[in-house]
Motif scaffolding. Structure first.
Motif, PDB file in Angstrom:
ATOM      1  N   ARG A   1     -41.403   7.554  76.147  1.00 56.02           N
ATOM      2  CA  ARG A   1     -42.058   8.738  76.715  1.00 56.02           C
ATOM      3  C   ARG A   1     -41.053   9.574  77.513  1.00 56.02           C
ATOM      4  NH1 ARG A   1     -47.401   9.840  77.635  1.00 56.02           N
ATOM      5  NH2 ARG A   1     -47.937   7.686  77.087  1.00 56.02           N
ATOM      6  N   GLU A   2     -40.203   8.890  78.283  1.00 55.75           N
ATOM      7  CA  GLU A   2     -39.200   9.616  79.059  1.00 55.75           C
ATOM      8  C   GLU A   2     -38.142  10.235  78.159  1.00 55.75           C
ATOM      9  OE1 GLU A   2     -39.175   6.992  83.198  1.00 55.75           O
ATOM     10  OE2 GLU A   2     -37.993   6.315  81.460  1.00 55.75           O
ATOM     11  N   ALA A   3     -37.747   9.519  77.113  1.00 59.36           N
ATOM     12  CA  ALA A   3     -36.704  10.018  76.224  1.00 59.36           C
ATOM     13  C   ALA A   3     -37.148  11.261  75.475  1.00 59.36           C
ATOM     14  CB  ALA A   3     -36.301   8.922  75.240  1.00 59.36           C
ATOM     15  N   ILE A   4     -38.386  11.273  74.988  1.00 61.44           N
ATOM     16  CA  ILE A   4     -38.864  12.405  74.192  1.00 61.44           C
ATOM     17  C   ILE A   4     -39.012  13.653  75.057  1.00 61.44           C
ATOM     18  CG2 ILE A   4     -41.324  12.009  74.515  1.00 61.44           C
ATOM     19  CD1 ILE A   4     -39.587  13.087  71.261  1.00 61.44           C
ATOM     20  N   ARG A   5     -39.128  13.477  76.367  1.00 65.89           N
ATOM     21  CA  ARG A   5     -39.263  14.626  77.259  1.00 65.89           C
ATOM     22  C   ARG A   5     -37.926  15.291  77.554  1.00 65.89           C
ATOM     23  NH1 ARG A   5     -43.631  12.155  81.685  1.00 65.89           N
ATOM     24  NH2 ARG A   5     -45.499  12.382  80.353  1.00 65.89           N
ATOM     25  N   THR A   6     -36.834  14.640  77.276  1.00 65.70           N
ATOM     26  CA  THR A   6     -35.532  15.278  77.444  1.00 65.70           C
ATOM     27  C   THR A   6     -35.274  16.201  76.249  1.00 65.70           C
ATOM     28  OG1 THR A   6     -34.226  13.616  76.244  1.00 65.70           O
ATOM     29  CG2 THR A   6     -34.723  13.155  78.560  1.00 65.70           C
ATOM     30  N   PRO A   7     -34.506  17.269  76.435  1.00 65.78           N
ATOM     31  CA  PRO A   7     -34.181  18.134  75.290  1.00 65.78           C
ATOM     32  C   PRO A   7     -33.212  17.489  74.317  1.00 65.78           C
ATOM     33  CG  PRO A   7     -33.027  18.880  77.256  1.00 65.78           C
ATOM     34  CD  PRO A   7     -33.957  17.796  77.705  1.00 65.78           C
ATOM     35  N   VAL A   8     -32.574  16.395  74.740  1.00 70.32           N
ATOM     36  CA  VAL A   8     -31.531  15.788  73.922  1.00 70.32           C
ATOM     37  C   VAL A   8     -32.108  15.075  72.708  1.00 70.32           C
ATOM     38  CG1 VAL A   8     -29.612  14.148  73.918  1.00 70.32           C
ATOM     39  CG2 VAL A   8     -30.063  15.529  75.942  1.00 70.32           C
ATOM     40  N   LEU A   9     -33.173  14.301  72.895  1.00 64.99           N
ATOM     41  CA  LEU A   9     -33.701  13.526  71.774  1.00 64.99           C
ATOM     42  C   LEU A   9     -34.227  14.421  70.644  1.00 64.99           C
ATOM     43  CD1 LEU A   9     -35.360  10.134  71.841  1.00 64.99           C
ATOM     44  CD2 LEU A   9     -36.438  11.908  70.463  1.00 64.99           C
ATOM     45  N   PRO A  10     -35.006  15.473  70.927  1.00 60.37           N
ATOM     46  CA  PRO A  10     -35.407  16.348  69.815  1.00 60.37           C
ATOM     47  C   PRO A  10     -34.222  16.986  69.093  1.00 60.37           C
ATOM     48  CG  PRO A  10     -36.805  16.731  71.723  1.00 60.37           C
ATOM     49  CD  PRO A  10     -35.694  15.842  72.183  1.00 60.37           C
ATOM     50  N   LEU A  11     -33.149  17.319  69.843  1.00 57.82           N
ATOM     51  CA  LEU A  11     -31.967  17.892  69.199  1.00 57.82           C
ATOM     52  C   LEU A  11     -31.282  16.859  68.313  1.00 57.82           C
ATOM     53  CD1 LEU A  11     -30.040  20.243  68.833  1.00 57.82           C
ATOM     54  CD2 LEU A  11     -28.831  19.510  70.904  1.00 57.82           C
ATOM     55  N   MET A  12     -31.212  15.607  68.773  1.00 60.19           N
ATOM     56  CA  MET A  12     -30.654  14.544  67.940  1.00 60.19           C
ATOM     57  C   MET A  12     -31.496  14.365  66.677  1.00 60.19           C
ATOM     58  SD  MET A  12     -29.675  11.707  70.858  1.00 60.19           S
ATOM     59  CE  MET A  12     -29.094  10.503  69.670  1.00 60.19           C
ATOM     60  N   TRP A  13     -32.813  14.440  66.834  1.00 63.51           N
ATOM     61  CA  TRP A  13     -33.725  14.308  65.690  1.00 63.51           C
ATOM     62  C   TRP A  13     -33.413  15.367  64.635  1.00 63.51           C
ATOM     63  CZ3 TRP A  13     -37.291  17.187  63.041  1.00 63.51           C
ATOM     64  CH2 TRP A  13     -38.250  16.507  62.278  1.00 63.51           C
ATOM     65  N   PHE A  14     -33.235  16.606  65.074  1.00 60.51           N
ATOM     66  CA  PHE A  14     -32.991  17.688  64.122  1.00 60.51           C
ATOM     67  C   PHE A  14     -31.605  17.566  63.484  1.00 60.51           C
ATOM     68  CE2 PHE A  14     -31.830  22.081  62.953  1.00 60.51           C
ATOM     69  CZ  PHE A  14     -32.883  22.345  62.092  1.00 60.51           C
ATOM     70  N   CYS A  15     -30.613  17.175  64.255  1.00 63.89           N
ATOM     71  CA  CYS A  15     -29.266  16.995  63.697  1.00 63.89           C
ATOM     72  C   CYS A  15     -29.254  15.898  62.631  1.00 63.89           C
ATOM     73  CB  CYS A  15     -28.274  16.651  64.807  1.00 63.89           C
ATOM     74  SG  CYS A  15     -27.855  18.027  65.900  1.00 63.89           S
ATOM     75  N   LEU A  16     -29.961  14.796  62.896  1.00 70.91           N
ATOM     76  CA  LEU A  16     -30.020  13.728  61.907  1.00 70.91           C
ATOM     77  C   LEU A  16     -30.819  14.162  60.684  1.00 70.91           C
ATOM     78  CD1 LEU A  16     -29.252  10.877  61.115  1.00 70.91           C
ATOM     79  CD2 LEU A  16     -31.285  10.039  62.299  1.00 70.91           C
TER      80      LEU A  16
END
Length: 463
Positions: free
Chosen positions: A261-276
């Motif tokens: 829950r904490e990770a998905i709230r950071t902007p970093v994880l969604p950006l990693m998702w899109f890059c992958l």
């Protein structure tokens, strides 16, 4: 910084203590790998590696069986590409729920691997004897993909937990098995399997690979939460081990153990998702279409199989090499270079095939394989670097879920693009996406770490 002695837990042969770093992250130190599971933690590198090799043929060797499967079952060619896309969809879909079940203790590692072995054999049985294409989608796409996803998620996160201080090279090595393990089956399916022996070969291969997964998984064991190897000071890397010190400076541990829950709230994880999503789509596109493109370019079947085998070998070995490089020079910096290489290699594959230049086609295939394989261990290790090891199965499951989309885009939608624009338009589009993703990767930063804490930790690690 603080330390506190803790009582000896049940099932352990020695006590442990917990220490905190400047960010408040807790490390559990004092227990050795042999005290926890009775053997060296190297077992948790080689056993997952064997299992990853066993499940790789379903993805990397599948396109080599395309013509035989179509002839034997009368399936339309488009079904073959969508079958691979559905397999990849479910392989990625289970990563997050399996991670959550593993971290809650409801799915022990050994049980997960037995489920993976069952899915493996069901997938091959479906390819051999499915009465119609629906049962092929069900057996190979759903059961086979789900089984492979369970194995993949369990293996990749297992090695990261046992090597939290230098996870890049080890994660890359294990992840590499998910490519070059398919090489014997690429040649087998392309050159020796025909309509007459298809059933026997697929059933034999399926049972063998399922056995490898089951035997490897029988010996799996997780370390305790927050475990850290006792020979490495988590607050200051030992000066007599420069490799570990350099790896921790270039890729410092996460500032805390992030929950999903904490990770998905950071902007970093969604950006990693899109890059992958972008890079995995390019990789899957190459896996699905390099063989038919090579056939159309006029290369002999043996050359096409060789090109695909070289791609798989470099794809796998490159994962281990890139993990070692990222330990030395940093995960983000390495990812940027890999995205550029992946993009440029798509142009090279098309132009070499279009010119009929066999040596250049083989070289471009190898470079494409290197870039396509390197992205997965980078993202796996980077997820643990950014969000911690305790919930890495769930957190990486969220990042890896981008393959839900990239599998369908790279394989199924890729067939649509090839039909509309030809191989030239499709490969150029794939290459351009790779270059674009390199720009996005420049924005990735470890969440929660400011310059002050980074400076303090660098000084401590350098002392």
């Amino acid at each position: 910084m603080s330390t506190s002695e803790m009582s000896k837990p049940d099932g352990q042969t020695d006590g442990y203590r917990e220490v905190k770093d400047v960010n408040g992250r807790v490390y559990r130190v004092g227990e050795t790998d042999r005290q926890i599971m009775g053997r060296s933690r190297r077992w948790m590198v080689f056993l997952p590696w064997f299992a990853m090799m066993a499940i790789s043929s379903s993805e990397y060797a599948f396109s080599s069986a395309e013509e035989t499967l179509s002839s034997a079952h009368g399936w339309h060619g488009a079904h073959i590409f969508w079958l691979l896309g559905v397999w990849i969809f479910f392989q990625a879909a289970v990563a997050f729920p399996v991670g959550q079940a593993r971290e809650r203790g409801t799915l022990p590692a050994r049980n997960a691997m037995m489920l993976g072995a069952l899915g493996t054999i069901l997938g091959y049985v479906a390819l051999a004897y499915a009465p119609n294409v629906f049962f092929a989608y069900l057996g190979f796409g759903f059961f086979g993909g789900t089984g492979a996803g369970i194995v993949y998620a369990t293996c990749v996160n297992m090695v990261g937990k046992w090597y939290p201080e230098r996870k890049g090279g080890k994660t890359g090595f294990v992840n590499g098995g998910f490519a070059y393990g398919s090489v014997p089956f690429i040649f087998l399916f392309k050159n020796y399997m025909d309509v007459g022996n298809l059933g026997g070969i697929l059933i034999g291969v399926g049972f063998f690979l399922a056995l490898v997964v089951a035997v490897s998984g029988f010996f799996f064991k997780d370390p305790p939460k927050n475990w850290w190897p006792p020979h490495v000071d988590p607050l200051r890397a030992s000066a007599d081990d420069p490799k570990i010190r350099r790896a921790l400076i270039k890729n410092p541990p996460a500032v805390k153990q992030y929950t999903p829950r904490e990770a998905i709230r950071t902007p970093v994880l969604p950006l990693m998702w899109f890059c992958l999503l972008c890079t995995a789509g390019i990789n899957i596109f190459g896996i699905a279409f390099q063989v038919p493109f090579g056939d159309e370019a006029g290369f002999a079947g043996g050359i096409v199989a060789l090109a695909m085998s070289l791609k798989a070998i470099i794809n796998g070995t490159g994962r281990g090499v890139i993990g070692w490089i990222s330990d030395r020079y940093g995960r983000r910096q390495t990812l940027i270079i890999v995205c550029i290489v992946l993009g440029l290699s798509q142009y090279a594959v098309f132009f070499s095939g279009n010119m009929g230049n066999m040596p250049l086609f083989l070289l471009a295939s190898m470079v494409s394989g290197f870039g396509g394989g390197a992205i997965f261990p980078l993202f796996a290790a980077m997820t643990a670097d950014f969000f911690g090891e305790n919930n890495n199965a769930s957190n990486y499951g969220m990042v890896y879920s981008s393959k839900l989309v990239s599998g369908l885009v790279g394989s199924g939608l890729g067939a649509v693009v090839v039909g509309a624009w030809g191989y030239g338009g499709a490969f150029i589009l794939a290459g351009s996406i790779g270059i674009f993703t390199a720009g996005l990767a420049m924005l990735l930063r470890q969440p929660g770490r400011d310059l002050r804490s980074t400076s303090k930790e660098s000084l401590a690690l350098s002392a």
